[in-house]
Design a protein around this motif. Structure first.
Motif, PDB file in Angstrom:
ATOM      1  N   GLU A   1       0.844  -1.208   0.000  1.00  0.00           N
ATOM      2  CA  GLU A   1       0.000   0.000   0.000  1.00  0.00           C
ATOM      3  C   GLU A   1       0.873   1.249   0.000  1.00  0.00           C
ATOM      4  OE1 GLU A   1      -3.805  -2.027   0.274  1.00  0.00           O
ATOM      5  OE2 GLU A   1      -3.233   0.041  -0.196  1.00  0.00           O
ATOM      6  N   THR A   2       2.126   1.143   0.523  1.00  0.00           N
ATOM      7  CA  THR A   2       2.961   2.362   0.620  1.00  0.00           C
ATOM      8  C   THR A   2       4.281   2.152  -0.132  1.00  0.00           C
ATOM      9  OG1 THR A   2       4.261   1.644   2.521  1.00  0.00           O
ATOM     10  CG2 THR A   2       2.101   2.648   2.986  1.00  0.00           C
ATOM     11  N   TYR A   3       4.914   3.273  -0.445  1.00  0.00           N
ATOM     12  CA  TYR A   3       6.217   3.207  -1.121  1.00  0.00           C
ATOM     13  C   TYR A   3       7.256   2.522  -0.237  1.00  0.00           C
ATOM     14  CZ  TYR A   3       4.966   6.091  -5.147  1.00  0.00           C
ATOM     15  OH  TYR A   3       4.414   6.557  -6.316  1.00  0.00           O
ATOM     16  N   ASP A   4       7.219   2.781   1.067  1.00  0.00           N
ATOM     17  CA  ASP A   4       8.219   2.144   1.940  1.00  0.00           C
ATOM     18  C   ASP A   4       8.090   0.625   1.877  1.00  0.00           C
ATOM     19  OD1 ASP A   4       8.393   4.726   4.532  1.00  0.00           O
ATOM     20  OD2 ASP A   4       9.454   4.416   2.621  1.00  0.00           O
ATOM     21  N   GLU A   5       6.825   0.159   1.943  1.00  0.00           N
ATOM     22  CA  GLU A   5       6.628  -1.300   1.848  1.00  0.00           C
ATOM     23  C   GLU A   5       7.204  -1.799   0.527  1.00  0.00           C
ATOM     24  OE1 GLU A   5       2.319  -1.114   2.163  1.00  0.00           O
ATOM     25  OE2 GLU A   5       2.353  -2.631   3.758  1.00  0.00           O
ATOM     26  N   ALA A   6       6.890  -1.094  -0.561  1.00  0.00           N
ATOM     27  CA  ALA A   6       7.317  -1.553  -1.900  1.00  0.00           C
ATOM     28  C   ALA A   6       8.840  -1.569  -1.985  1.00  0.00           C
ATOM     29  CB  ALA A   6       6.722  -0.643  -2.980  1.00  0.00           C
ATOM     30  N   ARG A   7       9.493  -0.554  -1.415  1.00  0.00           N
ATOM     31  CA  ARG A   7      10.951  -0.499  -1.461  1.00  0.00           C
ATOM     32  C   ARG A   7      11.572  -1.700  -0.746  1.00  0.00           C
ATOM     33  NH1 ARG A   7       9.931   5.119   0.023  1.00  0.00           N
ATOM     34  NH2 ARG A   7       9.826   6.325  -1.931  1.00  0.00           N
ATOM     35  N   ASP A   8      10.950  -2.107   0.364  1.00  0.00           N
ATOM     36  CA  ASP A   8      11.476  -3.289   1.069  1.00  0.00           C
ATOM     37  C   ASP A   8      11.252  -4.551   0.253  1.00  0.00           C
ATOM     38  OD1 ASP A   8      12.297  -1.800   3.156  1.00  0.00           O
ATOM     39  OD2 ASP A   8      10.550  -2.201   4.423  1.00  0.00           O
ATOM     40  N   VAL A   9      10.029  -4.684  -0.263  1.00  0.00           N
ATOM     41  CA  VAL A   9       9.668  -5.935  -0.946  1.00  0.00           C
ATOM     42  C   VAL A   9      10.542  -6.158  -2.179  1.00  0.00           C
ATOM     43  CG1 VAL A   9       7.863  -7.006  -2.362  1.00  0.00           C
ATOM     44  CG2 VAL A   9       7.300  -6.081  -0.103  1.00  0.00           C
ATOM     45  N   VAL A  10      10.831  -5.090  -2.951  1.00  0.00           N
ATOM     46  CA  VAL A  10      11.541  -5.302  -4.228  1.00  0.00           C
ATOM     47  C   VAL A  10      13.001  -5.685  -4.014  1.00  0.00           C
ATOM     48  CG1 VAL A  10      10.001  -3.851  -5.591  1.00  0.00           C
ATOM     49  CG2 VAL A  10      12.061  -2.859  -4.547  1.00  0.00           C
ATOM     50  N   ASP A  11      13.474  -5.652  -2.759  1.00  0.00           N
ATOM     51  CA  ASP A  11      14.837  -6.154  -2.536  1.00  0.00           C
ATOM     52  C   ASP A  11      14.889  -7.665  -2.701  1.00  0.00           C
ATOM     53  OD1 ASP A  11      15.953  -3.788   0.008  1.00  0.00           O
ATOM     54  OD2 ASP A  11      15.948  -3.760  -2.182  1.00  0.00           O
ATOM     55  N   GLU A  12      13.728  -8.308  -2.412  1.00  0.00           N
ATOM     56  CA  GLU A  12      13.721  -9.777  -2.537  1.00  0.00           C
ATOM     57  C   GLU A  12      12.817 -10.278  -3.651  1.00  0.00           C
ATOM     58  OE1 GLU A  12      15.091  -9.198   1.391  1.00  0.00           O
ATOM     59  OE2 GLU A  12      12.940  -9.625   1.360  1.00  0.00           O
ATOM     60  N   GLY A  13      11.763  -9.484  -3.972  1.00  0.00           N
ATOM     61  CA  GLY A  13      10.767 -10.077  -4.885  1.00  0.00           C
ATOM     62  C   GLY A  13       9.971  -9.027  -5.625  1.00  0.00           C
TER      63      GLY A  13
ATOM     64  N   GLY B  57      12.395   3.130  -7.389  1.00  0.00           N
ATOM     65  CA  GLY B  57      13.726   2.893  -7.963  1.00  0.00           C
ATOM     66  C   GLY B  57      13.827   1.562  -8.691  1.00  0.00           C
ATOM     67  N   VAL B  58      12.695   1.154  -9.303  1.00  0.00           N
ATOM     68  CA  VAL B  58      12.650  -0.141 -10.007  1.00  0.00           C
ATOM     69  C   VAL B  58      11.885   0.030 -11.317  1.00  0.00           C
ATOM     70  CG1 VAL B  58      12.709  -1.537  -7.910  1.00  0.00           C
ATOM     71  CG2 VAL B  58      10.512  -0.774  -8.828  1.00  0.00           C
ATOM     72  N   ASP B  59      11.724  -1.082 -12.028  1.00  0.00           N
ATOM     73  CA  ASP B  59      10.921  -1.075 -13.258  1.00  0.00           C
ATOM     74  C   ASP B  59       9.514  -1.582 -12.977  1.00  0.00           C
ATOM     75  OD1 ASP B  59      12.954  -0.155 -14.888  1.00  0.00           O
ATOM     76  OD2 ASP B  59      13.750  -2.179 -15.198  1.00  0.00           O
ATOM     77  N   MET B  60       8.563  -1.042 -13.722  1.00  0.00           N
ATOM     78  CA  MET B  60       7.202  -1.584 -13.675  1.00  0.00           C
ATOM     79  C   MET B  60       7.135  -2.723 -14.684  1.00  0.00           C
ATOM     80  SD  MET B  60       3.597   0.256 -14.609  1.00  0.00           S
ATOM     81  CE  MET B  60       3.621   1.470 -13.274  1.00  0.00           C
ATOM     82  N   LEU B  61       6.932  -3.951 -14.200  1.00  0.00           N
ATOM     83  CA  LEU B  61       6.842  -5.092 -15.122  1.00  0.00           C
ATOM     84  C   LEU B  61       5.520  -5.029 -15.879  1.00  0.00           C
ATOM     85  CD1 LEU B  61       8.194  -8.075 -12.975  1.00  0.00           C
ATOM     86  CD2 LEU B  61       9.465  -6.490 -14.434  1.00  0.00           C
TER      87      LEU B  61
ATOM     88  N   ILE C 223      -3.620  -3.023 -11.277  1.00  0.00           N
ATOM     89  CA  ILE C 223      -2.587  -3.373 -10.292  1.00  0.00           C
ATOM     90  C   ILE C 223      -1.399  -3.855 -11.113  1.00  0.00           C
ATOM     91  CG2 ILE C 223      -4.033  -3.931  -8.320  1.00  0.00           C
ATOM     92  CD1 ILE C 223      -3.648  -6.899  -9.102  1.00  0.00           C
ATOM     93  N   VAL C 224      -0.224  -3.464 -10.687  1.00  0.00           N
ATOM     94  CA  VAL C 224       0.985  -3.788 -11.465  1.00  0.00           C
ATOM     95  C   VAL C 224       2.089  -4.316 -10.560  1.00  0.00           C
ATOM     96  CG1 VAL C 224       0.612  -2.193 -13.397  1.00  0.00           C
ATOM     97  CG2 VAL C 224       1.674  -1.354 -11.273  1.00  0.00           C
ATOM     98  N   LEU C 225       2.950  -5.139 -11.189  1.00  0.00           N
ATOM     99  CA  LEU C 225       4.113  -5.674 -10.474  1.00  0.00           C
ATOM    100  C   LEU C 225       5.298  -4.739 -10.676  1.00  0.00           C
ATOM    101  CD1 LEU C 225       3.952  -9.494 -11.389  1.00  0.00           C
ATOM    102  CD2 LEU C 225       3.566  -8.470  -9.152  1.00  0.00           C
TER     103      LEU C 225
END
Ligand SMILES: Nc1ncnc2c1ncn2[C@@H]1O[C@H](COS(=O)(=O)NC(=O)[C@@H](N)CS)[C@@H](O)[C@H]1O
Ligand SMILES: [Mg+2]
Length: 478
Positions: free
Chosen positions: A408-420, A441-445, A471-473
Motif C-alpha cells: 500500500e505504501t512506497y516504503d513497503e514496496a521499497r522493502d519488498v523489491v529487494d527480494e521479490g 527505484g525499479v521497473d514496472m513489469l 494493479i501492477v508488479l
C-alpha cells in the motif's frame, strides 16, 4: 571434499564461479559480452533448446535461417523499430579494405530481413497464417553491464518466431499461443514465472503491445525470460506486406513476433541451483544417472561390483536414460562432489552390501535416498528422475508465489523489491506510472495476467491516491 563454490546467497560470485567450474561457459574470450560454450554447457543448452524447438514444430511453425547482414535501408524502414535499435546495432562497413557503399547491420533481431521476404512470399489469404522461427545468433551492443547468458552482446541462442495473419484476431490469438508455449516450456524447466503486459513505454519497438515472461532470480531481481509482441500492421505497412483477402480486397497482414534467448539457461541455474552447484530438471541433464562402483570388497567382489555397474549403465542407456559409469580413480566423496556440481539428478552406488541385497542405492541430487532392484533398475530410476523434477518444480513455484507481496505504501514496496515482486495500485496514467518507478527505484513489469483490481485488497493508486485502475508488479530487473 568441500566444494570451493561461494554460497548461493553471494549470487553474483556463485553464478560466475559455477559457470566456469561446472563448465557451462568460458568467459575468458577477449571481447566484451561475448562468451564461449563449454561442451558440457552446450550439451545442456541443446537439451533445453530441443524442447523449445519441438514445441514450435508441434504448433505449426516452420524452421528457417535468415541472413545475418541487414542493409541499413532495410533496418531503417520501420520508424519506431530503428529508433529503438539504432543505439544497439553493430555495423559492418567494409568488405576487405573496400568500404561498402551501404553499411550493413549485424541483425539485432530479424523483423526487417524477414518482412522484406514476406513481401515477396505473401500474395493471398491462402498464404496465411505464415508461422516461422529460427534459433540463431544476434548482436546487440548492450551498453549496460554485460553478464554471461543474461546480458550478451552476441546472443548465441536467440529463438525468434514471426507470424503473419489475415485478421487482427489471428495475431491476437497467436500471441496467446506464444504465451501458452512459453508456459509449457518453463513448466518443463520447472522455472516459475509471471506474465505481465509491459507498460506503453517499455514495449518492443514497433509493437502494438508486448507481453513478457519474468522469473525471479535469487538476488531478488526479475529476469525477463521471454517476450511476445503483437505488431499489428506496423511492419506490414512499412514493408508493404499485402495480401488479397477472401473477398478480393487488398489488405496488410497482421503480425506477431516472440523470442527467448539463453537467459532460459540462466533461469534454470539461478532458480534451481544450490550451494553445491547446478540442480537440473532430469529431462535436460546431460548425464541423468552417475553409476558409481564402491569397490570395498575383495578381488572377486570388486570384479562383480564393476560388472554389475556396467550392466546397469547398459540397461539404462538402452532404455534412453543418459547414464554414465564413473570408474575414475577418485574416491567416492570426490566423485559425488563432481556430479553434484554438474547437477546430475541421480547417483546409483553399488558396493559389497548392495551385491548381497540385489539392489543399488540411489541418491538424488537433493540427498534423498532410495533403492533400485538390479532387475527393476530402469523403472525405479525413471520414477526417481521424475520425482526429482517434480520436487524442484514445486519448491521453485512456492518460492515465487511467496515473493509477490501486495504493497500500500512506497516504503513497503521499497522493502519488498529487494527480494521479490511488489504489487501496487496504479491509476493508469503514464506520468504517475513513471513516478511510481522513480519513487521505488525499479521497473514496472506491468499488469499480471490472470488477476487484476478486485482480486486483491488494493484499491488506490500508490502515487495519486485515485481509485486504482490497474494493479501492477514492480521489481528490480536485469
Ligand atoms: N542482450 C541480451 N542478452 C540475452 N538475452 C536477451 C538480450 N536482449 C534480449 N534478450 C532476451 O531476448 C528476448 C527477446 O528479445 S526482445 O527484444 O524482447 N524481442 C524481440 O527481439 C522480438 N523480435 C521477438 S523475438 C527478451 O525477452 C530477453 O529474454
Ligand atoms: Mg507487396
Amino acid at each position: 571434499m568441500a566444494n570451493d563454490l561461494p554460497p548461493k546467497e553471494e549470487f553474483s560470485d556463485w553464478y560466475n564461479e559455477l559457470l566456469f567450474q561446472a563448465e557451462i561457459m568460458d568467459v575468458r574470450y577477449p571481447a566484451k559480452g561475448v562468451y564461449v560454450w563449454f561442451p558440457f554447457g552446450y550439451d545442456l543448452r541443446n537439451n533445453v533448446y530441443d524442447r523449445l524447438k519441438s514445441l514450435h514444430d508441434e504448433s505449426g511453425h516452420d524452421e528457417v535461417d535468415f541472413p545475418v547482414l541487414i542493409p541499413e535501408g532495410i533496418l531503417a524502414k520501420e520508424g519506431e523499430h530503428i529508433a529503438g535499435f539504432e543505439d544497439e546495432v553493430f555495423w559492418v562497413t567494409h568488405g576487405g579494405r573496400k568500404e561498402l557503399d551501404e553499411r550493413m547491420a549485424l541483425r539485432p533481431t530479424s523483423e526487417t530481413p524477414m518482412y522484406t521476404m514476406f513481401d515477396l512470399w505473401i500474395r493471398s489469404h491462402t498464404d496465411l497464417p505464415l508461422k516461422i522461427y529460427q534459433v540463431a545468433n544476434i548482436w546487440r551492443s548492450e551498453t549496460e553491464h554485460t553478464r554471461p547468458l543474461i546480458r550478451l552482446r552476441e546472443i548465441t541462442g536467440f529463438k525468434e518466431a514471426h507470424t503473419a495473419h489475415a485478421t487482427p484476431e489471428g495475431a491476437e490469438e497467436q500471441v496467446e499461443t506464444a504465451l501458452s508455449l512459453y508456459e509449457e516450456f518453463y513448466d518443463f524447466l520447472g522455472v516459475p514465472h509471471v506474465v505481465t503486459e509491459r507498460p506503453e513505454w517499455d514495449k518492443f519497438p514497433g509493437a502494438e503491445y508486448t507481453y513478457a515472461v519474468d522469473t525471479l532470480m535469487p538476488d531478488g531481481k526479475a529476469l525477463q525470460i521471454g517476450t511476445a509482441h503483437n505488431l499489428g500492421q506496423n511492419f506490414a505497412e512499412a514493408f508493404d506486406v499485402e495480401f488479397e483477402t477472401q473477398d478480393g480486397e487488398q489488405d496488410h497482414v497482421y503480425q506477431t513476433s516472440y523470442g527467448v534467448s539463453e537467459r532460459c539457461i540462466a533461469a534454470v541455474m539461478g532458480v534451481h541451483g544450490d550451494d553445491n552447484g547446478l540442480v537440473l530438471p532430469s529431462e535436460v541433464a546431460p548425464t541423468q544417472v552417475a553409476v558409481v562402483p564402491i569397490p570395498f570388497g575383495d578381488e572377486d567382489e570388486n570384479a562383480e561390483i564393476m560388472e554389475t555397474c556396467e550392466k546397469i549403465v547398459d540397461e539404462l542407456n538402452d532404455a534412453g536414460i543418459r547414464a554414465e559409469l564413473d570408474d575414475s580413480e577418485d574416491n567416492p566423496g570426490a566423485k559425488y562432489y563432481k556430479w553434484e556440481l554438474k547437477g546430475t539428478p541421480l547417483r546409483a552406488e553399488v558396493g559389497p552390501r548392495d551385491l548381497e541385497s540385489g539392489s543399488a542405492k540411489l541418491v538424488n541430487r537433493l540427498g534423498d535416498e532410495a533403492e533400485a532392484g538390479f532387475d527393476t533398475v530402469v523403472k525405479d530410476v525413471r520414477e526417481e528422475l521424475d520425482a526429482l523434477s517434480e520436487e524442484i518444480r514445486e519448491t521453485a513455484a512456492d518460492d515465487l508465489d511467496a515473493s509477490v507481496v501486495e504493497c500500500e505504501t512506497y516504503d513497503e514496496a521499497r522493502d519488498v523489491v529487494d527480494e521479490g515482486f511488489a504489487l501496487v495500485g496504479w491509476n493508469g496514467d503514464e506520468d504517475a506510472g513513471k513516478r511510481i518507478e522513480d519513487e521505488v527505484g525499479v521497473d514496472m513489469l506491468g499488469e499480471p495476467r490472470g488477476y487484476g483490481v478486485g482480486d486483491t485488497a488494493i484499491e488506490t493508486c500508490i502515487e495519486t491516491g485515485d481509485d486504482a485502475k490497474k494493479i501492477v508488479l514492480l521489481a528490480n530487473t536485469y
